[in-house]
Write an enzyme that holds these catalytic residues in place. Sequence first.
Site, PDB file in Angstrom:
ATOM      1  N   GLU A 237      45.274  35.490  33.759  1.00 48.10           N
ATOM      2  CA  GLU A 237      44.581  35.996  34.997  1.00 48.10           C
ATOM      3  C   GLU A 237      44.258  34.665  35.663  1.00 48.10           C
ATOM      4  OE1 GLU A 237      42.827  38.443  36.351  1.00 48.10           O
ATOM      5  OE2 GLU A 237      41.156  37.885  37.602  1.00 48.10           O
TER       6      GLU A 237
ATOM      7  N   LYS B 174      45.073  35.102  39.925  1.00 41.69           N
ATOM      8  CA  LYS B 174      43.746  34.078  41.028  1.00 41.69           C
ATOM      9  C   LYS B 174      44.515  33.316  41.983  1.00 41.69           C
ATOM     10  CE  LYS B 174      40.806  37.042  41.026  1.00 41.69           C
ATOM     11  NZ  LYS B 174      40.918  38.159  39.199  1.00 41.69           N
TER      12      LYS B 174
ATOM     13  N   GLU C 299      46.194  34.662  44.185  1.00 39.57           N
ATOM     14  CA  GLU C 299      46.379  35.685  45.246  1.00 39.57           C
ATOM     15  C   GLU C 299      45.898  34.816  46.209  1.00 39.57           C
ATOM     16  OE1 GLU C 299      44.312  39.103  43.386  1.00 39.57           O
ATOM     17  OE2 GLU C 299      43.433  37.786  42.193  1.00 39.57           O
TER      18      GLU C 299
ATOM     19  N   CYS D 191      42.972  52.465  52.821  1.00 35.99           N
ATOM     20  CA  CYS D 191      42.839  51.932  53.848  1.00 35.99           C
ATOM     21  C   CYS D 191      41.790  52.738  54.446  1.00 35.99           C
ATOM     22  CB  CYS D 191      43.952  52.360  54.944  1.00 35.99           C
ATOM     23  SG  CYS D 191      45.145  52.857  55.314  1.00 35.99           S
TER      24      CYS D 191
ATOM     25  N   TRP E  42      45.959  49.397  55.718  1.00 34.88           N
ATOM     26  CA  TRP E  42      46.834  48.391  55.135  1.00 34.88           C
ATOM     27  C   TRP E  42      47.696  49.179  55.048  1.00 34.88           C
ATOM     28  CZ3 TRP E  42      49.387  48.894  50.477  1.00 34.88           C
ATOM     29  CH2 TRP E  42      50.035  48.378  49.553  1.00 34.88           C
TER      30      TRP E  42
ATOM     31  N   ARG F 195      39.969  46.904  52.201  1.00 39.11           N
ATOM     32  CA  ARG F 195      40.529  48.080  51.914  1.00 39.11           C
ATOM     33  C   ARG F 195      41.555  47.920  52.818  1.00 39.11           C
ATOM     34  NH1 ARG F 195      37.783  52.072  48.813  1.00 39.11           N
ATOM     35  NH2 ARG F 195      39.732  53.755  49.363  1.00 39.11           N
TER      36      ARG F 195
ATOM     37  N   ASN G 104      43.511  57.847  55.004  1.00 33.02           N
ATOM     38  CA  ASN G 104      44.455  57.101  53.850  1.00 33.02           C
ATOM     39  C   ASN G 104      45.327  57.717  52.743  1.00 33.02           C
ATOM     40  OD1 ASN G 104      43.782  55.375  51.724  1.00 33.02           O
ATOM     41  ND2 ASN G 104      41.260  55.661  51.370  1.00 33.02           N
ATOM     42  N   GLY G 105      45.616  57.018  52.311  1.00 34.62           N
ATOM     43  CA  GLY G 105      46.449  57.949  51.529  1.00 34.62           C
ATOM     44  C   GLY G 105      48.022  57.525  51.897  1.00 34.62           C
TER      45      GLY G 105
ATOM     46  N   LYS H 277      41.580  45.390  48.368  1.00 35.38           N
ATOM     47  CA  LYS H 277      41.178  45.770  47.231  1.00 35.38           C
ATOM     48  C   LYS H 277      41.466  47.289  45.941  1.00 35.38           C
ATOM     49  CE  LYS H 277      37.485  44.338  45.087  1.00 35.38           C
ATOM     50  NZ  LYS H 277      37.912  43.579  44.067  1.00 35.38           N
TER      51      LYS H 277
ATOM     52  N   HIS I 282      60.813  27.925  24.116  1.00 36.82           N
ATOM     53  CA  HIS I 282      61.794  29.030  25.289  1.00 36.82           C
ATOM     54  C   HIS I 282      62.597  29.022  26.194  1.00 36.82           C
ATOM     55  CE1 HIS I 282      61.506  30.069  20.984  1.00 36.82           C
ATOM     56  NE2 HIS I 282      60.568  30.258  20.377  1.00 36.82           N
TER      57      HIS I 282
HETATM   58  C1  F6R Z   1      43.243  41.042  41.583  1.00 40.16           C
HETATM   59  C2  F6R Z   1      43.244  41.701  41.402  1.00 40.16           C
HETATM   60  C3  F6R Z   1      44.126  43.374  41.525  1.00 40.16           C
HETATM   61  C4  F6R Z   1      42.914  44.166  40.692  1.00 40.16           C
HETATM   62  C5  F6R Z   1      43.857  45.489  41.019  1.00 40.16           C
HETATM   63  C6  F6R Z   1      43.790  46.459  39.763  1.00 40.16           C
HETATM   64  O1  F6R Z   1      42.729  39.953  41.717  1.00 40.16           O
HETATM   65  O2  F6R Z   1      42.044  42.430  41.880  1.00 40.16           O
HETATM   66  O3  F6R Z   1      44.939  42.751  40.500  1.00 40.16           O
HETATM   67  O4  F6R Z   1      42.643  44.166  39.509  1.00 40.16           O
HETATM   68  O5  F6R Z   1      44.862  46.232  41.772  1.00 40.16           O
HETATM   69  O6  F6R Z   1      42.306  47.275  40.502  1.00 40.16           O
HETATM   70  P1  F6R Z   1      41.773  48.131  39.649  1.00 40.16           P
HETATM   71  O7  F6R Z   1      40.119  47.534  39.017  1.00 40.16           O
HETATM   72  O8  F6R Z   1      40.116  48.491  40.849  1.00 40.16           O
HETATM   73  O9  F6R Z   1      42.146  48.709  39.653  1.00 40.16           O
END
Ligand code: F6R
Length: 605
Positions: free
Chosen positions: A478, A482, A485, A2, A74, A27, A99-100, A600, A501
């Site tokens: 990747e 993308k 998400e 958060c 969050w 966040r 936060n936590g 994030k 397979h």
């Molecule tokens: C996807 C994304 C997440 C982060 C993951 C790790 O677009 O952003 O999958 O890559 O949560 O986050 P970090 O790199 O901050 O440890």
Amino acid sequence: MCGIVAACAERNIIPILIDGLRRLEYRGYDSAGLACLPADGQLHHQAEVGKVADLVAALDEKLAAPTGIAHTRWATHGSPTRANAHPHVSSDRVAVVHNGIIENFESLREELQADGYTFRSETDTEVIVHLLDRALAAGQEPLEALRATCKRLEGAYAIAAIMRDQPGRVLGARLGSPLVVGVGVGEHFLASDAAALVPVTQQMMFLEDGDLVEITRKQVKVHSQDLTPVQRKVRISSLPADAVDKGPYRHFMEKEIHEQPEAIATTLNAHLEGTRICPSLDRSLLKRVRAVHIIACGTSFHAGLVARYWIESMAGVPVSVEVASEYRYRRPAIPDDTLLIAISQSGETADTLAALGRSEELGYLATLGICNVPESALTRQCDHVLMTRAGLEVGVASTKAFTTQLTVLLLFTAALTKARGGDARLVHKMLEDLGHAPQQAREVLAMDDRVQAIAEEIAEKPHALFLGRGIEYPIAMEGALKLKEVSYIHAEAYAAGELKHGPLALVDDTLPVIVPASSNALLAKLVSNLQEVRARGGRLYVFADRGVDMAAHPRVEIIEVPAPHSLISPILQILPLQFLAYYVGVLKGTDVDQPRNLAKSVTVE
Ligand code: F6R
């Protein structure tokens, strides 16, 4: 996971709290709230479900106060409702934002209920505010009460608290979650992240685990857990005040995709000094490395997967790559002289930090962090650090962090190859190819019109399959991440050779199959896999570099990625897939910068 912001000033801090929340919204963004101490001597608090804008719409425009705390959430414990939104308040005299995660909240809740406290939310946080209130009611001084509260908490927290009877004072504490003090002139602030505070001050004091802090207008006092005063360095933040600004772009994700050439160039410059590659890394350490383990989550994990191809094929060192959430609960066998690399944009990801926390017990040679946020927990926890210089990444879907991670990982491969006496020509080639990366990335990014047209077709589909072979396989992963998400389209990535397979059963004429392809040694194999898709009517979209002969593959939609095949192909190959996800998200009307259910940095397990 958060965002917290708090302020003590002479002036009205409500606009500062709101602006700070907007900057921290990446966040978490399912509810937002604030508490403040206006001149009437009461504790005012308000929270709303939804984004910061919803809170602003509901606030009384005349609300003004010199002291306050605020939060954007969050949800972890308890769904996103007004009752669960922060701040949480006890006895109308104490308010807390957190936060936590408090792991022992259930036993604490029972204890506090037995003491007569009524709980209004389902959150773990509410125990903190009642513990604090109980300590204050027992006559303890504010800091002593905070210390007593923190002593009872198991888990991770960054906390900010205000008390009705202590106007002009904010208390804070951190353990496992970030908290920074903004040092102003006659005013002080707290926040989860420096980005929240740069419009009001560039001077930041990064708190350490176990720190307790008290801010007033005039002073910042930091104490260790036993209340001994401690000094924390004031650093000047290099974040510009407009770092959280979309500029001419519609979304942060779009802006950050376009920032990649510059971010790659800045990252390269940071780790090259004449002929020295990654000069901050000790040559004697690199010489000793006999194996590499990489841990990370999400996009950072995919960067690690790409690096495995580079490190094994060029430096000749065996590499294993694992998601941190699995690794942390495993008993891995560690060969002698193994380097542990942790990759994280935020440097806050709880699973990655927990996995890293086992490095000593497991007997690694050393730990190396690859991270984008200076002063983050990861940078402090690692023996060595190579920073990515992507700048602040606000869009929840990681883009420029990924390509700068790849840049650092290829530089690291070059440094390792060199230190181990590997092929000098290969090292030269790595650096030469990397040197072209910013310009080639610019050229690839210029192809977005073509990608937009394809996005129109993909946006109508419920599913998509991504295929890749060799080093393009993690790029396919990747690309699929993308797309899911930001567009909420179900996307899966497979190693193309695995198609027969199982996943081939999914292929029919409604399924788009998206393929990053390079003119590398595996191209012929990949083309055979694509025939298997085509024979079943699957719609193929192949993002191919200049070396792939387009005429040779009729009835396949080939999208030329305007770059030759080289060692940096993965860095370039991901760019159109980022665009594709972005445009599909825009067409579908999703919140591309803040996709549903995500945040994030994942600071909880
Ligand atoms: C996807 C994304 C997440 C982060 C993951 C790790 O677009 O952003 O999958 O890559 O949560 O986050 P970090 O790199 O901050 O440890």
